[in-house]
Design a protein around this motif. Structure first.
Motif, PDB file in Angstrom:
ATOM      1  N   ARG A 125       0.785  -1.234   0.000  1.00 13.90           N
ATOM      2  CA  ARG A 125       0.000   0.000   0.000  1.00 13.90           C
ATOM      3  C   ARG A 125       0.822   1.293   0.000  1.00 13.90           C
TER       4      ARG A 125
ATOM      5  N   TYR B 212       1.415   3.168  -3.280  1.00  9.55           N
ATOM      6  CA  TYR B 212       0.124   3.522  -3.879  1.00  9.55           C
ATOM      7  C   TYR B 212      -0.442   4.749  -3.181  1.00  9.55           C
TER       8      TYR B 212
ATOM      9  N   HIS C  66       2.802   4.575  -7.224  1.00 14.23           N
ATOM     10  CA  HIS C  66       2.261   3.468  -8.007  1.00 14.23           C
ATOM     11  C   HIS C  66       0.831   3.798  -8.412  1.00 14.23           C
TER      12      HIS C  66
ATOM     13  N   ALA D 183      -3.076   2.540  -9.549  1.00 12.82           N
ATOM     14  CA  ALA D 183      -3.959   1.489  -9.039  1.00 12.82           C
ATOM     15  C   ALA D 183      -3.645   0.156  -9.720  1.00 12.82           C
TER      16      ALA D 183
ATOM     17  N   TYR E  47      -0.471  -1.278  -8.247  1.00 12.88           N
ATOM     18  CA  TYR E  47      -0.711  -1.750  -6.877  1.00 12.88           C
ATOM     19  C   TYR E  47      -1.409  -3.106  -6.885  1.00 12.88           C
TER      20      TYR E  47
ATOM     21  N   PRO F  49      -4.940   7.100  -2.038  1.00 15.24           N
ATOM     22  CA  PRO F  49      -4.470   7.054  -3.423  1.00 15.24           C
ATOM     23  C   PRO F  49      -5.217   8.048  -4.306  1.00 15.24           C
TER      24      PRO F  49
END
Length: 203
Positions: free
Chosen positions: A48, A51, A56, A58, A61, A116
């Motif tokens: 996580r 992200y 990163h 989605a 991730y 995110p």
């Protein structure tokens, strides 16, 4: 007041204004991946941080999570998990929303959330009142997540203020401690009434 500017109450989102993850959501995603809850939860949180911090996407991730679970990372599965995940973080505390909005009569109000970028977009679409706040700092969009000092410094610069002008409110003590380390005031959130008293005393 230490400066001529209005004081700023800087809120965390989840666990303060918004509710924590919807009960049963991790179980639902684990079942979709045909894995145990414990195994899924470990992979979900282990990947996580980048992200949350906008390093990163989605897709990247969820690809990492699915590979950690030895599951195929096809586009359909990724999108289903992504949407389930966004929905699981979509609930707000209506009493806290009212409190935050009313507080703007007495102080500048801003938000600093570990979230995110795609979650932030969905949250804003569902809660357009957030755009009325003085600043919104979403970790996935600013490239830094609490307790990284850079996340707090972003807010200081964006609001053209000094750290001492801020009262940072978060339900996680480590984040409040990090805010205090950069010179902000801090309050660990437990309940609205307790927060209201602390804000009244600070203002």
């Amino acid at each position: 007041m230490s400066t001529g500017r209005r004081r700023i109450v800087l809120f965390d989102l989840f666990g303060v204004i918004a509710r924590h993850q919807r009960p049963g959501a991790l179980e639902k995603m684990a079942a979709r991946c045909a894995t145990s809850l414990d195994t899924f939860t470990t992979a979900y949180w282990a990947h996580r941080p980048p992200y949350d911090a906008g390093r990163h996407t989605a897709s990247a991730y969820w690809t990492d999570v699915l590979r950690a679970l030895s599951r195929p990372a096809d586009a359909g599965t990724i999108e289903e998990l992504r949407l389930t995940d966004i929905d699981s973080w979509s609930r707000v505390d209506d009493r806290m929303v009212t409190y935050v909005r009313d507080l703007r009569d007495r102080a500048r109000v801003a938000l600093l959330s570990n979230i995110p970028a795609d979650h932030a977009d969905a949250f804003l679409a569902a809660q357009p009142w957030l755009n009325d706040l003085d600043h919104l700092a979403f970790s996935g969009k600013i490239g830094a997540a609490k307790p990284d000092p850079a996340a707090f410094r972003h807010c200081v610069v964006a609001l053209r203020a000094a750290p001492v002008d801020f009262l940072f409110v978060d339900d996680r003590e480590e984040n409040v401690t990090a805010a205090q380390a950069v010179g902000m005031n801090g309050h660990v959130f437990n309940a609205r009434d307790e927060l209201s008293a602390a804000v009244d005393a600070w203002l």
